[in-house]
Design an enzyme around this catalytic site. Structure first.
Site, PDB file in Angstrom:
ATOM      1  CD  GLU A 116      -5.788   6.111   6.838  1.00  0.00           C
ATOM      2  OE1 GLU A 116      -5.655   5.078   7.649  1.00  0.00           O
ATOM      3  OE2 GLU A 116      -5.966   5.823   5.585  1.00  0.00           O
TER       4      GLU A 116
ATOM      5  CG  ASN B 289      -0.668  -0.219   2.585  1.00  0.00           C
ATOM      6  OD1 ASN B 289      -0.183  -1.433   2.748  1.00  0.00           O
ATOM      7  ND2 ASN B 289      -0.898   0.845   3.351  1.00  0.00           N
ATOM      8  CG  ASP B 290      -0.109   4.079   2.806  1.00  0.00           C
ATOM      9  OD1 ASP B 290      -0.987   3.644   2.123  1.00  0.00           O
ATOM     10  OD2 ASP B 290      -0.266   4.833   4.002  1.00  0.00           O
TER      11      ASP B 290
ATOM     12  CG  PHE C  11       1.364   1.240  10.213  1.00  0.00           C
ATOM     13  CD1 PHE C  11       1.560  -0.079  10.190  1.00  0.00           C
ATOM     14  CD2 PHE C  11       0.251   1.821  10.785  1.00  0.00           C
ATOM     15  CE1 PHE C  11       0.334  -1.030  10.218  1.00  0.00           C
ATOM     16  CE2 PHE C  11      -0.805   0.654  11.035  1.00  0.00           C
ATOM     17  CZ  PHE C  11      -0.800  -0.277  10.624  1.00  0.00           C
TER      18      PHE C  11
HETATM   19  C1  FRU Z   1      -3.171   4.317   4.729  1.00  0.00           C
HETATM   20  C2  FRU Z   1      -2.640   3.357   6.067  1.00  0.00           C
HETATM   21  C3  FRU Z   1      -1.684   4.521   6.888  1.00  0.00           C
HETATM   22  C4  FRU Z   1      -1.181   3.249   7.654  1.00  0.00           C
HETATM   23  C5  FRU Z   1      -0.857   2.335   6.597  1.00  0.00           C
HETATM   24  C6  FRU Z   1      -0.689   1.045   7.447  1.00  0.00           C
HETATM   25  O1  FRU Z   1      -3.414   3.362   3.697  1.00  0.00           O
HETATM   26  O2  FRU Z   1      -3.650   2.871   6.756  1.00  0.00           O
HETATM   27  O3  FRU Z   1      -2.659   5.256   7.789  1.00  0.00           O
HETATM   28  O4  FRU Z   1       0.051   3.938   8.383  1.00  0.00           O
HETATM   29  O5  FRU Z   1      -2.030   2.662   5.961  1.00  0.00           O
HETATM   30  O6  FRU Z   1      -0.216  -0.016   6.315  1.00  0.00           O
END
Ligand code: FRU
Length: 513
Positions: free
Chosen positions: A214, A34-35, A92
């Site tokens: 976020e 993800n991010d 994270f």
């Molecule tokens: C956004 C999120 C962040 C977090 C991460 C965890 O997609 O939820 O807020 O740090 O992904 O994978």
């Protein structure tokens, strides 16, 4: 944020799993990502760290993956950067800064010490939520290997349920580091002289947050004529009702607090798959800010791995940002970085043109593919053009030359009279894909100049750049069909249409992990 889950610290080797040769959208083929996180530029290298589950195709067990590039288009995978902290939990999202003047005292012999500032997240005793703290990791070799700072966390949780995604930058006027951190429906600013001791400075209340925000990021645009700041953040439940999205506000930052201008908040990308955007830190002086986002939407991201056997996750194309005049004040313009792809790695694709229709057949074999549509200007001045009807429909659909009209996965139409671009995404029919069904209407009022659309498309994703990037929309798409074509119809006589395939040199992409 996703479900509370335990994590494992026993990463399996990633050999082969992350290869993605030839694609212009970065992404491992069969591991959850993800991010984007910790984006940093140092000595000619763009670093892209990212949220990774090295063991599976679902979210959990979050590590930081790592890739590098010299041009933001071809990426080389590097070894996994940061594994979960043994006591504080998963790694994270966060950011990386270069402590070039050794403000932390941790890099006495180097001007390129990397400091990762990230959220560590540990399931609470009752398993009800994740306890989030801000921690530091250090790298003495420009991101290849990392160690945890021994006195983590550097910012304890303080009783907050949502407290994550620190983005740190240097604020030269106040001679300190600033971190923006998402705190529920607020973005909190913290300050530090040495990256180790942090104090709370101020909090910015987000306008319309149905849930939490976020991944905040505060981006500076120097000399506009004075410095302008853009606060960008992600909303897991965007008020537009389609799930996740990124918004921004243009305003001022005095080293303590951010004050939004009168235009209020805007959407950064009008499509469905643009989330957790972050900007690169420490770009060369004078360079435009560059952002990249996770090309996905938490409304359905967890379902995609079952539906698509590959392409578990990917990033958008990185985009250069600039500020332009919008209808109600300054707004962001986004331009791709794909112009850095040399000419000899592009090949024009012939189109089949009949009256009112231009068709690129069997387009899947041409991915990554770039379509450019420009209104012919023919010396017509602005007033003439405004009177001239422009209507164009672009449709990515299944079907070969013998079966011309299959289901369309993406259809986009522009109507000058309505000054609206409408994009519709139609999934295959299974009900599980229902959240993928979507229509967006993008208002183009106030965009000067002739109609212009750049479309980048490859398996599973398409990005629309409209009017020189004054509006952008990103969509993932799912198709089980092999033969795809792109049809452009409307008053195509008024338009100049060209398509080209992009062939990245193989040897520079990929790499062993
Ligand atoms: C956004 C999120 C962040 C977090 C991460 C965890 O997609 O939820 O807020 O740090 O992904 O994978």
């Amino acid at each position: 944020m996703k479900r509370v889950k335990a994590f494992a610290n026993n990463s399996v080797p990633l050999q082969g799993a992350l290869q993605n040769a030839g694609r212009i959208h970065f992404g491992p083929l069969d591991r959850w990502i993800n991010d984007p996180t910790g984006l940093v530029y140092c000595e000619g290298v763009y670093h892209l760290f990212y949220q990774l589950n090295p063991n599976g195709r679902e979210w959990g067990n979050m590590h930081w993956g790592h890739a590098v590039s010299s041009n933001l288009v071809q990426w080389q995978q590097r070894p996994i950067a940061i594994a979960p902290h043994p006591e504080l939990g998963m790694a994270f999202t966060g950011s990386v800064v270069v402590d070039s003047t050794n403000t932390s005292g941790l890099f006495p012999r180097s001007s390129t010490g990397f400091v990762a500032f990230l959220t560590t997240a540990l399931p609470s005793d009752d398993g009800d939520h994740l306890v989030q703290t801000q921690s530091i990791a250090l790298s003495h070799d420009q991101g290849e290997t990392w160690e945890w700072y021994p006195r983590n966390p550097v910012i304890p949780n303080g009783g907050r349920r949502d407290f994550r995604d620190p983005k740190v930058f240097r604020h030269r006027e106040s001679n300190r580091w600033i971190a923006c951190i998402s705190c529920g429906d607020e973005i909190c600013f913290y300050g530090s002289k040495d990256l180790l001791e942090w104090g709370h400075l101020s909090s910015y209340q987000i306008d319309a947050v149905p849930d939490v925000c976020e991944c905040p990021d505060l981006i500076r645009f120097p000399d506009q004529p004075r410095d302008t700041w853009v606060l960008m953040y992600s909303l897991a439940h965007d008020p537009d009702g389609h799930g996740a999205g990124v918004r921004y506000a243009v305003g001022e930052f005095d080293g303590l607090r951010f004050i939004a201008g009168s235009a209020g908040e805007r959407k950064l990308d009008f499509g469905s798959d643009f989330y957790a955007a972050q900007s690169w830190y420490a770009l060369p002086a004078g360079a435009d800010p560059i952002v990249v986002a996770w090309a996905n939407n938490s409304a359905y991201s967890h379902k995609l791995p079952e539906l698509r056997k590959e392409l578990t996750g990917m990033m958008t194309l990185p985009r250069r940002l600039s500020l332009v005049d919008g209808v109600d004040g300054p707004a962001l313009r986004q331009q791709t970085v794909t112009s850095s792809i040399p000419h000899d790695h592009r090949a024009a694709l012939p189109a089949i043109t009949t009256e009112g229709e231009t068709r690129f057949s069997s387009i899947r074999g041409a991915f990554p593919f770039q379509l450019e549509i420009r209104e012919r200007t023919d010396g017509a001045d602005r007033a003439d053009r405004a009177d001239r009807a422009v209507s164009v429909v672009i449709s990515l659909e299944s079907g070969s030359a013998s079966r011309l009209e299959g289901p369309a996965y993406l259809r986009c139409s522009y109507d000058r009279a309505a000054e609206t671009l409408t994009v519709t995404r139609e999934p295959d029919t299974e009900s599980e894909l229902e959240p993928l069904r979507r229509t967006d209407r993008i208002d183009t009022r106030g965009f000067e100049g002739p109609f212009e659309l750049l479309l980048f498309i490859e398996k599973g994703i398409a990005e629309f750049f409209l009017f020189g990037g004054r509006a952008v929309a990103t969509y993932q798409w799912v198709s089980a069909v092999d033969d795809l074509q792109l049809r452009i119809s409307g008053n195509t006589g008024a338009l100049q249409i060209s398509g080209e395939t992009i062939r990245l040199p193989r040897e520079e992409k990929g790499g062993d992990v």
